[in-house]
Design an enzyme around this catalytic site. Structure first.
Site, PDB file in Angstrom:
ATOM      1  N   ALA A  12     -15.691 -10.948 -24.137  1.00 60.22           N
ATOM      2  CA  ALA A  12     -14.270 -10.618 -24.088  1.00 60.22           C
ATOM      3  C   ALA A  12     -14.006  -9.134 -24.274  1.00 60.22           C
ATOM      4  O   ALA A  12     -12.970  -8.617 -23.835  1.00 60.22           O
ATOM      5  CB  ALA A  12     -13.518 -11.414 -25.150  1.00 60.22           C
ATOM      6  N   GLY A  15     -19.430  -6.110 -21.503  1.00 59.37           N
ATOM      7  CA  GLY A  15     -20.428  -6.830 -20.718  1.00 59.37           C
ATOM      8  C   GLY A  15     -21.707  -6.025 -20.678  1.00 59.37           C
ATOM      9  O   GLY A  15     -21.714  -4.816 -20.954  1.00 59.37           O
ATOM     10  N   HIS A 237     -21.415 -20.977 -19.678  1.00 56.85           N
ATOM     11  CA  HIS A 237     -20.605 -20.716 -20.857  1.00 56.85           C
ATOM     12  C   HIS A 237     -21.488 -19.982 -21.856  1.00 56.85           C
ATOM     13  O   HIS A 237     -22.613 -20.420 -22.149  1.00 56.85           O
ATOM     14  CB  HIS A 237     -20.067 -22.000 -21.472  1.00 56.85           C
ATOM     15  CG  HIS A 237     -19.109 -21.733 -22.592  1.00 56.85           C
ATOM     16  ND1 HIS A 237     -19.473 -21.840 -23.910  1.00 56.85           N
ATOM     17  CD2 HIS A 237     -17.829 -21.309 -22.589  1.00 56.85           C
ATOM     18  CE1 HIS A 237     -18.442 -21.516 -24.677  1.00 56.85           C
ATOM     19  NE2 HIS A 237     -17.433 -21.186 -23.899  1.00 56.85           N
ATOM     20  N   ASP A 238     -20.999 -18.879 -22.383  1.00 58.52           N
ATOM     21  CA  ASP A 238     -21.865 -18.013 -23.188  1.00 58.52           C
ATOM     22  C   ASP A 238     -22.454 -18.736 -24.396  1.00 58.52           C
ATOM     23  O   ASP A 238     -23.616 -18.496 -24.768  1.00 58.52           O
ATOM     24  CB  ASP A 238     -21.135 -16.733 -23.613  1.00 58.52           C
ATOM     25  CG  ASP A 238     -19.747 -16.971 -24.184  1.00 58.52           C
ATOM     26  OD1 ASP A 238     -19.407 -18.127 -24.510  1.00 58.52           O
ATOM     27  OD2 ASP A 238     -18.991 -15.990 -24.300  1.00 58.52           O
ATOM     28  N   THR A 239     -21.692 -19.627 -25.013  1.00 58.18           N
ATOM     29  CA  THR A 239     -22.249 -20.353 -26.161  1.00 58.18           C
ATOM     30  C   THR A 239     -23.350 -21.306 -25.731  1.00 58.18           C
ATOM     31  O   THR A 239     -24.336 -21.496 -26.446  1.00 58.18           O
ATOM     32  CB  THR A 239     -21.147 -21.113 -26.916  1.00 58.18           C
ATOM     33  OG1 THR A 239     -20.078 -20.226 -27.213  1.00 58.18           O
ATOM     34  CG2 THR A 239     -21.690 -21.705 -28.208  1.00 58.18           C
ATOM     35  N   THR A 260     -17.533 -12.797 -31.418  1.00 59.89           N
ATOM     36  CA  THR A 260     -16.075 -12.776 -31.504  1.00 59.89           C
ATOM     37  C   THR A 260     -15.569 -14.078 -32.108  1.00 59.89           C
ATOM     38  O   THR A 260     -14.677 -14.109 -32.947  1.00 59.89           O
ATOM     39  CB  THR A 260     -15.467 -12.546 -30.107  1.00 59.89           C
ATOM     40  OG1 THR A 260     -15.940 -11.300 -29.598  1.00 59.89           O
ATOM     41  CG2 THR A 260     -13.955 -12.522 -30.179  1.00 59.89           C
ATOM     42  N   ASN A 297     -15.026 -24.572 -33.378  1.00 57.98           N
ATOM     43  CA  ASN A 297     -14.654 -23.179 -33.137  1.00 57.98           C
ATOM     44  C   ASN A 297     -14.053 -22.600 -34.409  1.00 57.98           C
ATOM     45  O   ASN A 297     -13.050 -23.112 -34.915  1.00 57.98           O
ATOM     46  CB  ASN A 297     -13.623 -23.090 -32.015  1.00 57.98           C
ATOM     47  CG  ASN A 297     -14.221 -23.348 -30.646  1.00 57.98           C
ATOM     48  OD1 ASN A 297     -14.745 -22.454 -30.009  1.00 57.98           O
ATOM     49  ND2 ASN A 297     -14.149 -24.586 -30.202  1.00 57.98           N
ATOM     50  N   GLY A 403     -24.623 -11.494 -31.866  1.00 61.05           N
ATOM     51  CA  GLY A 403     -24.414 -10.201 -32.507  1.00 61.05           C
ATOM     52  C   GLY A 403     -24.156 -10.297 -33.988  1.00 61.05           C
ATOM     53  O   GLY A 403     -24.549  -9.411 -34.759  1.00 61.05           O
TER      54      GLY A 403
END
Length: 466
Positions: A12, A15, A237-239, A260, A297, A403
C-alpha cells in the site's frame, strides 16, 4: 547458469522488484527496483494510480535486462479486495478505488437487505470488513451503475497487471477469496450469492490457482522491455504469499504476517464457518494448495507508520523501537478498533482513546509507540486464546514474517504477552512466497514443504523467549 525468477511485490505504501535464484541449495535474493505507492485523491475519492504503477513494473523489468539477469518468469502480488473494471476491449473504466475510501459507508446495509450477515459468513467464511469487494460492488451499483453495466471483467489489482503484461484475463484464487464472494467448499465463485446481489456474472473471471502459467509477455512489451518471459500467477494476495514463506514444518502452524496490517492465524484444510468462528471475527481466506488462511486482521504497523509520518518523519523505525522500549507508560488501546483505520490524526486518535478510558495520555513519539506496540502484543495474546478455543488445538510457537519481524521490541513484547517462543523472519516473506510459487511451477522446488525448508535454510530466523 542460474535461473532467475522475478517477484513484483506491491504494498500500500511501496513496491519492489525482487529477483531470486538458487545457489548452493539456498535461495538468493536481490532487490532490483523500489518505488513509492499510495492512494491519490481524485474527485473526492481515494484511488490507486494504476498507470504509474504499471510504468514502475515495466521499469523494474527493464533494469533486469540492463543487468543481464533475465527472469524465467514474473509474478505480481498485492493487497486484496480492490479491483479494476475493464470493458470488452480491455480498457479500464473509471477509477480503481482504494480500500480506505469512504464510499462503502452504508453499503453493508444494501447487502443485508438481500442476505443476512449471519448467512453471509456461513456461506463465505470471510469476516466483515466494510471495504470487502462485496460492499465495494454494492457501492458501484448506486454510485456508478453505468460503469458496472459497461464492464466486461472485474480484475483484482494483481490480476489487472497480469492482464496488462499478458493480455490474459485470469482471476487468481487467493486474492478472490478476500472479497467475500467465494464459496469455500467449491473454492469457486458463489454464483447464487452473486445473482442474489444483482452483480453481473460476466465480470467474474474463471478461478485460477496460484502456480499457473497464464502465458508470456505481449509482443509489444517484449520489444519495450527487451526480453520475453512467462507470466506465472503467485499466490497473488500478499498475505497468501507471505504465509507460503513461513519457515515451519509444524502441523499446527501459527503465524503473524506483520506489516501495515498484522494478519495472525493458522492454516486449515477446510474452512471454519461456524457461529463461534464468526463471533471471534476470524476469516477463511484462500491459500496455496487449497489450504485456508484462518486468520484475524489486526490493525498492525499502520498505526506506527502513521504516527511516525505525523510527528517524527526523519526517525527510523529502529530508533522509534528503542525509544518505546525505554518508556514506562502502561496505557493500552484496542488495536482492532475501527477508529484507527483512517483517522485524521493517528497520534491524536490514540491519545483520545487513552483519555476516554481514564488512562495516562501518551506524549511524544516514544510514549505513543510504546502504547501501540504494547497494545498490539496484548491483541496477539488474546487472538491466540481465541484460536485455540475455536479450533481446539494448542500452539507452541509463533512465526513472525514480513517487515514487522525487524521490530525487536514488538517481538519481545509478543513473546511475553503470549507465553510462546517467537521466531522472527524472513522479512521479505511476501516476495519469497511469490518466488517460491514460481520455482515450484518450474520444478526447481518440489513442493510447499520442501520450499519452507529451503527458506528456513536460506534466511536468518531470530528467536525471542517468553
Amino acid at each position: 547458469m542460474s535461473k532467475y525468477y522475478l517477484a513484483v511485490d506491491i504494498g500500500a505504501s511501496s513496491g519492489r522488484h525482487i529477483l531470486a535464484h538458487l545457489e548452493d541449495g539456498r535461495m538468493q535474493l536481490e532487490e532490483i527496483h523500489r518505488f513509492p505507492n499510495g492512494m491519490v485523491r481524485r474527485q473526492g475519492h481515494l484511488a490507486w494510480d494504476l498507470i504509474q504503477l504499471f510504468e514502475e513494473i515495466k521499469r523494474g523489468m527493464i533494469k533486469c535486462k540492463e543487468m543481464g539477469k533475465i527472469p524465467e518468469s514474473v509474478g505480481i502480488d498485492s493487497w486484496g479486495v480492490d479491483y479494476a473494471l475493464i470493458d470488452r476491449d480491455g480498457r479500464r473504466l473509471g477509477e480503481a478505488y482504494g480500500y480506505r475510501d469512504q464510499r462503502t459507508g452504508g453499503a453493508d446495509e444494501l447487502v443485508y437487505k438481500k442476505i443476512s450477515e449471519d448467512q453471509l459468513y456461513a456461506r463465505t467464511g470471510i469476516q466483515k470488513q466494510i471495504f470487502n469487494t462485496i460492499y465495494q460492488l454494492a457501492a458501484d451499483q448506486t454510485m456508478r451503475p453505468q460503469i458496472l453495466e459497461q464492464a466486461d471483467a472485474m480484475l483484482m489489482i494483481p490480476d489487472y497487471f497480469h492482464f496488462l503484461l499478458s493480455g490474459v484475463k485470469a482471476q487468481e484464487y487467493t486474492n478472490a477469496t478476500t472479497g467475500q464472494l467465494v464459496d469455500p467448499k467449491s473454492r469457486n465463485w458463489d454464483w447464487d450469492l452473486i445473482d442474489r446481489l444483482g452483480y453481473p456474472r460476466r465480470i467474474f473471471q474463471p478461478m485460477t490457482k496460484p502456480g499457473t502459467c497464464i502465458g508470456e509477455l505481449l509482443p509489444e512489451l517484449q520489444e519495450e522491455i527487451g526480453f520475453n518471459c512467462k507470466i506465472v500467477l503467485p499466490a497473488s494476495h500478499d498475505t497468501a504469499s507471505a504465509v507460503m514463506a513461513v519457515p515451519s514444518q509444524d502441523s499446527n502452524l501459527l503465524y503473524i504476517s506483520s506489516g501495515t496490517w498484522s494478519l495472525m492465524g493458522t492454516e486449515l484444510e477446510e474452512a471454519n464457518c461456524s457461529p463461534e468462528s464468526r463471533a471471534a471475527n476470524f476469516t477463511n481466506e484462500g491459500g496455496y494448495n487449497d489450504r485456508f488462511r484462518y486468520l484475524k486482521n489486526i490493525m498492525g504497523l499502520w498505526m506506527i507508520q502513521s504516527v511516525r509520518k505525523e510527528i517524527a518523519p526523519d526517525m527510523s523505525f529502529a530508533e522509534i523501537c528503542r525509544l518505546a522500549e525505554k518508556e514506562k507508560i502502561k496505557s493500552l488501546v484496542d488495536a482492532n478498533d475501527p477508529r484507527f483505520l483512517t483517522p485524521a490524526s493517528m497520534a491524536r486518535e490514540v491519545q483520545t482513546a487513552c483519555e476516554e478510558k481514564g488512562q495516562e495520555v501518551p506524549q511524544g513519539i516514544g510514549q505513543l509507540a510504546s502504547v501501540i506496540y504494547n497494545s498490539l502484543a496484548v491483541c496477539y495474546g488474546r487472538t491466540i486464546q481465541e484460536l485455540e478455543a475455536v479450533n481446539g488445538v494448542s500452539y507452541e510457537r509463533i512465526h513472525v514474517v514480513g517487515g514487522g519481524a525487524n521490530a525487536d521490541y514488538l517481538n519481545q513484547l509478543t513473546a511475553r504477552a503470549t507465553g510462546r517462543e517467537v521466531l522472527a523472519g524472513p522479512t521479505e516473506a511476501t516476495a519469497i512466497g511469490n518466488i517460491l510459487a514460481q520455482m515450484i511451477a518450474a520444478d526447481q522446488v518440489e513442493d510447499l514443504q520442501a520450499g519452507r525448508k529451503l527458506i528456513r535454510d536460506s534466511f536468518e530466523i531470530r528467536s525471542y523467549q517468553p
